[in-house]
Design an enzyme around this catalytic site. Structure first.
Site, PDB file in Angstrom:
ATOM      1  N   GLN A  61       0.927  -1.432  -0.028  1.00 36.78           N
ATOM      2  CA  GLN A  61      -0.036  -0.175  -0.034  1.00 36.78           C
ATOM      3  C   GLN A  61       0.777   1.166   0.041  1.00 36.78           C
ATOM      4  OE1 GLN A  61      -3.333  -0.426   2.416  1.00 36.78           O
ATOM      5  NE2 GLN A  61      -4.284   1.344   1.798  1.00 36.78           N
ATOM      6  N   ASP A  62       1.137   1.683   1.139  1.00 38.07           N
ATOM      7  CA  ASP A  62       2.293   2.694   1.307  1.00 38.07           C
ATOM      8  C   ASP A  62       3.383   2.507   1.884  1.00 38.07           C
ATOM      9  OD1 ASP A  62       0.891   3.318   3.715  1.00 38.07           O
ATOM     10  OD2 ASP A  62       0.745   5.390   3.585  1.00 38.07           O
TER      11      ASP A  62
END
EC number: 3.2.2.27
Length: 223
Positions: free
Chosen positions: A60-61
């Protein structure tokens, strides 16, 4: 089409991409700590060239803790303890891959060099603030990356863990690629089906079936 430059080079000229870089630069210049460091934001592409990609693992991040992130999804720098999601990835590997020994580190460069693209969907984050750059426009860029892999390559394996990754990869052509899905390896969800998913052996089974080189998931024990 062999290189990332050929595949997605034109993206860098697009106004949205220039805007992303401006926002990240402004955040750095304002004195905020942004991860990963500037020279490592695109490490995933540098370590795994376009024509070498065999497996895509979507994160995701980046990790937002001190000195964890270095541009590869789920990976941390040498000397940093493996975070909980990676600990669970190692747990699954140890039950899925015969003889797998859990390393003392979380540095996944050995996978990247074998063609495992460790791609976060957002490529930067502010220290201590998860998803702080989620609206910068990175998702547009990484959608394009997945799109061009889907269109221009054959027989890739996409490992989509958790609803965010699965939504991101919903357009992938299942008739020419292998798409494996499970809950996220985070401690919050791993017990709901990530443990026991056997994605690592299934990846190699698919690659073998298509006469492609398997991934050696074993990492060096120490770095």
């Amino acid at each position: 089409m062999n290189t990332w430059k050929e595949a997605i080079g034109q993206e860098k000229q697009q106004p949205y991409f220039q805007h992303i870089l401006q926002q990240v630069q402004q955040a750095r210049q304002s004195g905020r700590t942004i991860y990963p460091p500037q020279e490592e934001v695109f490490s995933a592409f540098r370590l795994t060239e376009f024509d070498q990609v065999r497996v895509v693992i979507l994160g995701q991040d980046p990790y937002h803790g001190v000195n964890q992130a270095h541009g590869l999804a789920f990976s941390v720098k040498p000397g940093i303890a493996p975070p909980p999601s990676l600990v669970n990835i190692y747990k699954e590997l140890s039950t899925d891959i015969m003889g797998f020994q859990t390393p003392s580190h979380g540095y996944l460069v050995g996978w990247a060099k074998q063609g495992v693209l460790l791609l976060n969907t957002v490529l930067t984050v502010e220290q201590g603030l998860a998803h702080s750059h989620a609206n910068f426009g990175w998702e547009t860029f990484t959608d394009r990356v997945i799109h061009v892999l889907n269109e221009q390559r054959d027989h890739l394996v996409f490992l989509l863990w958790g609803s965010h990754a699965q939504k991101k990869g919903q357009f992938i052509d299942r008739t020419k690629h292998c798409v494996l899905t499970s809950p996220h390896p985070s401690p919050l969800s791993a017990h709901r089906g990530f443990f026991g998913c056997r994605h690592f052996s299934k990846t190699n089974q698919y690659l073998r079936h298509h006469n492609l080189t398997e991934i050696n998931w074993q990492l060096p024990m120490t770095i």
